[in-house]
Enzyme design. Structure first.
Site, PDB file in Angstrom:
ATOM      1  CE  LYS A  71      -1.051  -4.991  -5.406  1.00  0.00           C
ATOM      2  NZ  LYS A  71      -0.657  -3.581  -5.553  1.00  0.00           N
ATOM      3  CG  LEU A 105      -3.920  -6.491  -2.639  1.00  0.00           C
ATOM      4  CD1 LEU A 105      -5.110  -6.670  -1.656  1.00  0.00           C
ATOM      5  CD2 LEU A 105      -2.346  -6.679  -3.135  1.00  0.00           C
ATOM      6  CG  ASP A 106      -7.129  -0.749  -3.658  1.00  0.00           C
ATOM      7  OD1 ASP A 106      -8.249  -1.124  -4.519  1.00  0.00           O
ATOM      8  OD2 ASP A 106      -6.941  -0.556  -2.479  1.00  0.00           O
ATOM      9  CE1 TYR A 107       0.054   1.485 -10.183  1.00  0.00           C
ATOM     10  CE2 TYR A 107      -0.037   3.614  -8.194  1.00  0.00           C
ATOM     11  CZ  TYR A 107       0.710   2.627  -9.307  1.00  0.00           C
ATOM     12  OH  TYR A 107       2.182   3.372  -9.993  1.00  0.00           O
ATOM     13  CB  SER A 109      -2.871  -1.959  -1.541  1.00  0.00           C
ATOM     14  OG  SER A 109      -3.466  -1.764  -0.707  1.00  0.00           O
TER      15      SER A 109
END
Length: 247
Positions: A71, A105-107, A109
């Site tokens: 990502k 998974l954080d924006y 990250s």
């Protein structure tokens, strides 16, 4: 050739609409039909040819698929976003199955995130009692001390949550830029777990990357690339989760 048969609650869970336990409750409550007949027996087995309804809605059965994505930063770990931002499923426009991410998974990250259409597999991996380890490389502002690492293992209280790291170590630090790079290992994943934990002890996160998830790593992938998991990898992840269940 004998047609493959599966337990009804497993098929419902694999569709992604609910967990296996909730599926069992729906069956017992008479909310599930197979070939237009209400079924309340949990041992009932079905095939891909059977018509299944849950709460009056036809269940669309797909063959289970499993992917890992590297990502990029600035992508939402969801299937849609009301602000029109890019989401992880946008990388799979050529994949006919309806995928959803396993966890978040954080924006801001980057790193490894799994996607599937198998709800039971997703629920298994996400359940905190299965304790699947995830490894992160984390850059923070400030020079982290060894006493801080001890605090991370003991747990940091933030709001109603106790945020812990299974293990942590300092990879490097730079006094000129006043920054430290850490490796942090979690076996649970509360919302913005690492960012909140580090902010609370005075080290704001500037970069965060998930390097591995259980036995899976980013090896061979570039940012924005994805690949299918092998059958062996799926089995290994399944076995890892069930092996780690706390009694």
């Amino acid at each position: 050739m004998t047609e493959s048969m599966e337990r009804l609650q497993k098929v419902i869970a694999q569709s992604g609409i609910t967990s296996r336990r909730k599926a069992e409750q729906l069956i017992v409550a008479g909310k599930v039909k197979v070939n237009n007949k209400i079924v309340t027996e949990l041992g009932t087995k079905v095939s891909l040819q059977d018509k299944i309804e849950v709460n009056g809605v036809n269940l669309e059965k797909e063959m289970p698929v499993y992917f890992m994505l590297y990502k990029p930063r600035g992508v939402i770990s969801s299937v849609t976003d009301d602000k029109g931002r890019k989401v992880v499923t946008d990388f799979f426009t050529e994949t006919p199955e309806r995928l959803f991410p396993i966890g978040r998974l954080d924006y801001d990250s980057t790193g490894l995130i799994l996607l599937t259409n198998d709800g039971e597999f997703a629920n298994l991996l996400m359940h905190p009692r299965h304790e699947i380890e995830k490894v992160y490389t984390v850059k923070v502002k400030g020079i982290v001390q060894k006493t801080d690492l001890s605090q991370l293992r003991k747990g940091v209280k933030e709001g109603r949550d106790l945020l812990r790291a299974v293990r942590s170590k300092i990879i490097s630090f730079d006094k000129r830029s006043n920054s430290t790079v850490l490796e942090i290992v979690l076996n649970e994943g509360k919302n913005r777990h690492i960012r909140r934990m580090m902010q609370t002890i005075g080290y704001p996160v500037t970069k965060l990357k998930r390097e591995s998830y259980g036995l899976l790593t980013l090896r061979g992938l570039r940012v924005g690339e994805f690949r299918a998991l092998t059958p062996k990898e799926v089995k290994q992840m399944w076995n890892l989760a069930t092996k780690n269940v706390k009694q």
